[in-house]
Design an enzyme around this catalytic site. Structure first.
Site, PDB file in Angstrom:
ATOM      1  N   ASP A   1      -7.035  -8.922  17.804  1.00  0.00           N
ATOM      2  CA  ASP A   1      -6.894  -7.948  16.722  1.00  0.00           C
ATOM      3  C   ASP A   1      -8.277  -7.836  16.104  1.00  0.00           C
ATOM      4  O   ASP A   1      -8.725  -8.744  15.408  1.00  0.00           O
ATOM      5  CB  ASP A   1      -5.858  -8.468  15.711  1.00  0.00           C
ATOM      6  CG  ASP A   1      -5.798  -7.616  14.439  1.00  0.00           C
ATOM      7  OD1 ASP A   1      -6.497  -6.586  14.374  1.00  0.00           O
ATOM      8  OD2 ASP A   1      -5.056  -8.004  13.523  1.00  0.00           O
TER       9      ASP A   1
ATOM     10  N   GLU B   1      -2.432  -0.731  17.255  1.00  0.00           N
ATOM     11  CA  GLU B   1      -2.001  -1.841  16.391  1.00  0.00           C
ATOM     12  C   GLU B   1      -0.501  -1.813  16.088  1.00  0.00           C
ATOM     13  O   GLU B   1       0.159  -2.846  16.218  1.00  0.00           O
ATOM     14  CB  GLU B   1      -2.820  -1.838  15.092  1.00  0.00           C
ATOM     15  CG  GLU B   1      -4.240  -2.332  15.326  1.00  0.00           C
ATOM     16  CD  GLU B   1      -5.236  -1.862  14.279  1.00  0.00           C
ATOM     17  OE1 GLU B   1      -4.808  -1.312  13.242  1.00  0.00           O
ATOM     18  OE2 GLU B   1      -6.448  -2.033  14.497  1.00  0.00           O
TER      19      GLU B   1
ATOM     20  N   ASP C   1       1.076  -0.850   7.482  1.00  0.00           N
ATOM     21  CA  ASP C   1      -0.044  -1.787   7.648  1.00  0.00           C
ATOM     22  C   ASP C   1      -1.015  -1.645   6.470  1.00  0.00           C
ATOM     23  O   ASP C   1      -1.724  -0.647   6.361  1.00  0.00           O
ATOM     24  CB  ASP C   1      -0.742  -1.478   8.985  1.00  0.00           C
ATOM     25  CG  ASP C   1      -1.885  -2.444   9.277  1.00  0.00           C
ATOM     26  OD1 ASP C   1      -2.312  -3.190   8.376  1.00  0.00           O
ATOM     27  OD2 ASP C   1      -2.359  -2.439  10.429  1.00  0.00           O
TER      28      ASP C   1
ATOM     29  N   LYS D   1     -15.938  -1.582  11.468  1.00  0.00           N
ATOM     30  CA  LYS D   1     -14.934  -0.818  12.211  1.00  0.00           C
ATOM     31  C   LYS D   1     -14.837   0.627  11.715  1.00  0.00           C
ATOM     32  O   LYS D   1     -14.507   1.528  12.484  1.00  0.00           O
ATOM     33  CB  LYS D   1     -13.587  -1.524  12.067  1.00  0.00           C
ATOM     34  CG  LYS D   1     -12.456  -0.925  12.879  1.00  0.00           C
ATOM     35  CD  LYS D   1     -11.263  -1.851  12.845  1.00  0.00           C
ATOM     36  CE  LYS D   1     -10.015  -1.212  13.391  1.00  0.00           C
ATOM     37  NZ  LYS D   1      -8.888  -2.169  13.362  1.00  0.00           N
TER      38      LYS D   1
END
Ligand code: AMP
Length: 531
Positions: free
Chosen positions: A7, A146, A168, A69
């Site tokens: 992850d 994800e 999330d 990211k």
């Protein structure tokens, strides 16, 4: 050949693997399962990855980078020391550290991985992620979404079709996906989010709140220098985390400022309800994103079979409450929200290299834990009821607290009797021990508040702590071997459904009365101690 699941998150990253049919997240040398997605160089030019890099972030931003990211798939350059890096080059450093971590734990070379990306990532962003893996020396077997990985962690053996909302909320990003899962196939119907919303915002709101409290206490401002503000921000994050399991938490920061020659400290208690007021508007935005995702997927709330929570910030009780209220169902829990994406990625990696994989086993508490208390029922206030603090089947480790008040005027002591079991009458359950909180200040009934905190750790040890709100008086009880049971996520789901059905079918006044009042913890009173 073993393959890992990774992850690669905006704030934190993890690496997991399937071994002997079981999947687990691999720890670093410090024992931490989470690697902050932060890279930097020390003042002597040493490469730092993870917590070490994060520690120098406030003091040396020119040599440190986090949240890379957000830039994946662009040609944004980051200068670290005297060199420039592209986003995928920084990500490659994080991936290399995770590969190293896995090799240290497993004692063998790892060359293959499944890496996760947000559902909304474009082709360019996915390609950049794959390239980062390759630079780190990993053959990227697959890039998976994800939410798909999170769903895999929960749905290993399910053959029915389920429509799932994956919510999330991490440190810096929020997204919600509506997916449909049939066996091993997960289809993403819709995905929405805000890649500038997360736990970091909650920390900043709390930081401002602390600045206000300091000003009110001392009549001067906290110094505006980077180091002091960084300290406050760290204290705010810890406070936020404490408030997930406590109704109140205390911040203590010594020598935060000064007035003339006097050093000033910040010592203050913050209530969970105050924190909730600060973050509620931001959470409201996330509910709107859920609605948009549902509309795009052509679905309504009652079409959803399950809600899965992902990301460390979903540990905040208000997040869970608001989602449950908005969608009319309680989110599924069982797997730690900040680890489930890595676990799902590892399962997928295991499947791709032909490992046989069992369901993920989770440690749960086999019996509810609580104390004897007086509760309102249809027949008036009844003492001796079992007020559940940690419900049966909660995943270990777990911390919960309730606030209780005194039942009588001038009540000067309370007896905390701890029980384990499912009976609404405390005495019918298994007693685990008791202790007394004495010398309470003389006050009218209901005005003394006692927080009772249960902390159940991975070794089955239950620690009960009470704190009397006005005097800060504490009491503690430690119970060894309160018991742990292993259940797969499917067994857990079934066990919970069975328990719910049991309650729904029981129409007796006493029981339904207790169940209702247990939900409203504030109106429960502690039984007075009588010698
Ligand atoms: P993630 O990106 O999923 O690792 O989530 C990181 C975010 O979760 C950070 O903002 C953490 O402060 C936050 N977090 C971790 N544990 C908790 C907790 N127990 N309560 C509230 N926030 C938490």
């Amino acid at each position: 050949m073993k393959a890992v699941g990774i992850d690669l998150g905006t704030t934190n990253s993890e690496v997991a693997i399937v071994e002997n049919g079981q999947v687990r997240v691999l720890p670093g040398e410090d024992g931490d399962l989470i690697l902050p997605s932060c890279v930097g160089f020390s003042d002597t030019g040493k490469l730092l990855v993870g917590r070490e890099a994060l520690r120098q972030y406030a003091a040396a931003p020119e040599r440190t980078v986090k949240s890379i990211k957000r830039w994946m798939g662009t040609d944004h350059k980051t200068t670290l020391g005297d060199k420039e890096y592209l986003p995928h080059e920084v990500s490659a450093i994080i991936l290399r550290a995770l590969k190293q971590r896995a090799e240290n734990v497993l004692g063998e070379t790892i060359t293959q991985a499944v890496i996760t990306v947000p559902a909304y990532f474009t082709d360019a962003q996915r390609q950049a992620t794959k390239t980062a893996g390759e630079i780190a020396g990993l053959e990227v077997l697959q890039i998976i979404n994800e939410p798909t990985a999170a769903a895999l962690a929960y749905d290993l053996r399910s053959q029915e079709t389920e429509k799932v909302v994956v919510y999330d909320l991490g440190g810096g990003t929020f997204d919600v996906s509506v997916v449909e899962i049939t066996g091993e196939v997960t289809e993403v119907f819709a995905s929405h989010g805000n890649n500038r919303l997360g736990g970091d915002d909650f920390d900043r709101l709390l930081q401002l709140h602390l600045v206000d409290l300091f000003r009110k206490q001392h009549g001067v401002d906290v110094p505006d220098d980077a180091a002091t503000q960084a300290r406050l921000l760290r204290a705010a994050e810890q406070l936020k985390i404490d408030l997930s399991s406590h109704a109140f938490a205390t911040v203590r920061e010594a020598f935060l400022g000064s007035k003339g020659k006097t050093a000033l400290h910040l010592e203050t208690e913050v209530a969970r309800t105050d924190f909730e007021k600060l973050i509620r508007p931001l959470l409201q935005e996330t509910l709107e994103a859920i609605d948009r995702a549902l509309t795009d997927a052509n679905l309504e709330a009652n079409d959803i079979d399950r809600i899965i929570l992902v990301g460390g910030s979903t540990r905040i009780p208000l997040v869970q409450e608001m989602i449950a209220k908005h969608l009319g169902q309680t989110p599924t829990d069982g797997i730690q929200p900040d680890l489930c994406v890595a676990l799902g990625a590892a399962l997928q990696a295991g499947v791709l290299v032909g490992e046989s994989v069992d369901a993920i086993l989770v440690d749960v508490i086999p019996h509810s834990l609580g104390i004897a208390a007086a509760v309102p029922t249809a027949m008036g206030i009844m003492p001796g009821y079992f007020s559940v603090i940690i419900p049966r089947n909660s995943v270990v480790p777990v911390s919960r607290s309730h606030v209780y008040s005194t039942l009588f005027d001038e009540q000067n002591a309370v007896e905390i009797e701890v029980f384990q079991g499912e009976n609404a009458i405390a005495e019918e359950n298994v007693p685990l021990g008791s202790f007394r909180v004495e010398n309470l200040p003389p006050q009218p009934a209901g005005s003394i508040q006692v927080e009772v905190h249960f902390d159940f750790d991975l070794n089955g040890i239950l620690t009960v702590t009470t704190t009397e709100k006005s005097k800060g008086q504490q009491g503690t009880l430690i119970v060894n071997n309160a018991g742990i049971q292993k259940l797969s996520s499917h067994e857990l789901k079934q066990a919970r459904a069975d328990l719910e059905a049991l309650f729904e079918s029981d129409e007796s006044v006493a029981r339904s009365g207790v169940k209702r009042s247990i939900r409203t913890a504030v109106s429960i009173w502690l039984t007075p101690y009588s010698a």
